[in-house]
Design an enzyme around this catalytic site. Structure first.
Site, PDB file in Angstrom:
ATOM      1  N   GLU A 256       0.965  -1.207  -0.098  1.00 50.05           N
ATOM      2  CA  GLU A 256      -0.193  -0.097  -0.045  1.00 50.05           C
ATOM      3  C   GLU A 256       1.211   1.183   0.517  1.00 50.05           C
ATOM      4  O   GLU A 256       1.269   1.480   0.906  1.00 50.05           O
ATOM      5  CB  GLU A 256      -0.612  -0.435   1.902  1.00 50.05           C
ATOM      6  CG  GLU A 256      -1.764   1.251   1.135  1.00 50.05           C
ATOM      7  CD  GLU A 256      -1.913   1.836   2.223  1.00 50.05           C
ATOM      8  OE1 GLU A 256      -1.570   2.784   2.537  1.00 50.05           O
ATOM      9  OE2 GLU A 256      -1.958   1.520   3.979  1.00 50.05           O
ATOM     10  N   CYS A 295      -2.595   8.208   4.357  1.00 50.97           N
ATOM     11  CA  CYS A 295      -2.894   7.698   2.604  1.00 50.97           C
ATOM     12  C   CYS A 295      -3.854   8.066   2.039  1.00 50.97           C
ATOM     13  O   CYS A 295      -4.482   7.559   0.696  1.00 50.97           O
ATOM     14  CB  CYS A 295      -1.997   6.378   3.062  1.00 50.97           C
ATOM     15  SG  CYS A 295      -3.849   4.841   4.001  1.00 50.97           S
TER      16      CYS A 295
END
Length: 523
Positions: A256, A295
């Site tokens: 990720e 994120c």
């Protein structure tokens, strides 16, 4: 100053050599130090495989769910202590700290709930039985079993609590032991979490280990049955994926990474409506929460061309109310970025954006934080940059500035144009769209899904209930295509599949039924 030891091979061990120093990013005061030099990390991998793995696989899925519940409860009992550590080592406001710590315990509790219904089984069926003969005496079924290795969880600096909780919840429920490797600069919260769990005696031997400091040669010992789950920059993700040992042994890798997430406002939204208010509130929160170090933060704001002036002015007005400073000061609403390196990267990134666009608020100039010593702390002002031609701009679609920085760009109001511009980011974790027109929203979903792992629809109907695009929900997938890493985490029980092997079983339908039951797992 605290010395953070690693928890490997069944005991707490202190590394030798020159330690890395952890600081309070609000004041730059040293608060802890750690080192992994001299630790036998190859032995830690073996210990996980030979001790932790068998201990977890001996438990039923229901037992593992109960283990997660116990872990969540033990951490929850030390919530205030963990929140304080998150404030000191992460530069978090109390709200930011709750987002991280409560996210960890909440995700662990959610997976305890997901796994509770799996009962006393050790095998998870995947799908229904498939007849293989005309008379029905022979059938096939897919089954999911835990990999007989170790899951190495490499987490980013921004979520030392939640990063551990969300990865460990899936791995432990699946039946894989874990070695947790938090980012060194903010490792205090993770270290204390593992210490709490060890003191509480809730962990099966070898099921959870902690490497606190540099990873050393840890990843070079991984093999075919192991998993590397990484959250961090795209550059580091590429390096890890390209390690010769990882490639040669076909180690399962989940990444990720960077994500230029977008928020898109539909045409014709009334500036006096609840929907418009929701849009402004969500975008401002995503710029400023955890100083933009998420994120899932909004990096690009796409607005119909005829509304750019109004939206820009309203966002600037709200961002000007943000108080930047030492999170020990109760008046502060946004803390610093976490390290000197992040401060440098933010300033360079803002300058790169400013070279193509117009800075409406903020900028890269040094700023003193409220309640902080003069000239100390890693502070960045909330920054909004305007671009008049979304397609002519380049840096805004290529570089993620990982801080309280976002850009506003025009589009023509159609889902087609919005989708083309969003896709210039080459893959994101989440895109949010704000509107009430079902046809417009359907066009957004149809086109955005190719380049975004999750689509958050803000409408009048959810204005009082939705938690915003930045909230990662355990029941839904977290991950994204392209530059976002092309990985997938969470998503209910489907999150376990990263840590499981899928195998096809053929045999007597009655035997398959007795072993696996009549249904496959819910996602």
């Amino acid at each position: 100053m605290i010395t953070l030891k690693s928890f490997v091979n069944g005991r707490w061990q202190e590394g030798s050599g020159e330690p890395s120093v952890l600081v309070n990013p609000s004041t730059e005061e040293p608060i802890a130090e750690t080192s992994t030099e001299g630790l036998d990390l190859a032995a830690a991998v073996r210990y996980a495989r030979e001790v932790g793995g068998p201990a977890l696989r001996a438990l039923t899925l229901g037992d593992r769910a109960a283990l997660l519940k116990a872990i969540s409860k033990a951490l929850g009992e030390h919530r205030d202590e963990l929140l304080d550590m998150a404030k000191r080592n992460g530069g978090n406001t109390k709200g930011d700290a709750k987002f991280d710590v409560d996210g960890a315990t909440g995700t662990l509790a959610a997976y305890a709930h997901f796994g509770k219904g799996l009962g006393d089984a050790r095998l998870m069926p995947d799908g229904d039985s498939v007849p293989l003969s005309r008379d029905g005496d022979w059938a096939g079924r897919h089954v999911l079993v835990p990999k007989e290795g170790v899951a190495v969880l490499v987490n980013a600096f921004n979520f030392p609590g939640w990063g551990f909780g969300e990865k460990a919840a899936c791995a432990l429920l699946a039946g894989m032991p874990v070695i947790v490797k938090p980012a060194t600069s903010t490792a205090l919260v993770t270290w204390r979490m593992i210490q709490i769990l060890d003191e509480a005696g809730v962990l099966p031997e070898g099921s959870v280990q902690l490497v606190c400091g540099a990873p050393g040669d840890l990843l070079s010992h991984l093999g075919e049955q192991d998993v590397l789950a990484f959250t961090g920059s795209a550059d580091t993700g590429l390096h890890l994926r390209s390690m010769p040992e990882i490639l040669e042994r076909n180690v399962t890798v989940n990444v990720e990474a960077d994500s230029l997430n977008s928020a898109v406002l539909a045409p014709g939204v009334d500036p006096d409506s609840d929907l418009y208010g929701l849009f402004l509130k969500d975008v401002v929160r995503e710029i400023t929460q955890k100083a933009g170090q998420k994120c899932t933060a909004v990096r690009r704001i796409f607005v119909p061309a005829d509304q750019v002036e109004r939206v820009a002015a309203d966002l600037v007005a709200r961002l000007e109310e943000v108080v930047v400073g030492n999170t020990a000061d109760p008046s502060v609403t946004m803390g610093p970025v976490t390290s000197a390196r992040q401060l440098r990267d933010n300033r360079q990134g803002i300058d790169a954006l400013a070279a193509e666009g117009t800075v409406l608020l903020g900028g890269s100039e040094p700023v003193d934080g409220v309640g902080a010593p003069e000239g100390k702390g890693y502070y960045v002002r909330p920054t909004l940059v305007r671009f008049d031609d979304a397609r002519a701009a380049t840096v805004v679609h290529q570089r993620e500035v990982f801080g309280p920085v976002s850009s506003i760009l025009p589009y023509d109001g159609t889902p087609e144009d919005a989708a083309e511009l969003v896709a210039l980011g080459r893959g994101s974790l989440v895109a949010s769209a704000y509107g009430d027109d079902p046809e417009w929203l359907e066009g957004v979903v149809t086109r955005f899904a190719q380049w975004n792992g999750r689509i958050y629809l803000g409408s009048s109907g959810v204005a009082g209930a939705a938690l915003g695009s930045g909230m990662v929900i355990p029941a839904l997938m977290h991950g994204g295509p392209g530059r976002a890493g092309n990985g997938s985490e969470l998503g209910g029980l489907s999150g376990l599949r990263l840590y499981q092997r899928r195998s096809a079983i053929q045999g007597d339908p009655a035997l398959l039924e007795r072993m696996l039951g009549g249904r496959g797992p819910t996602s």
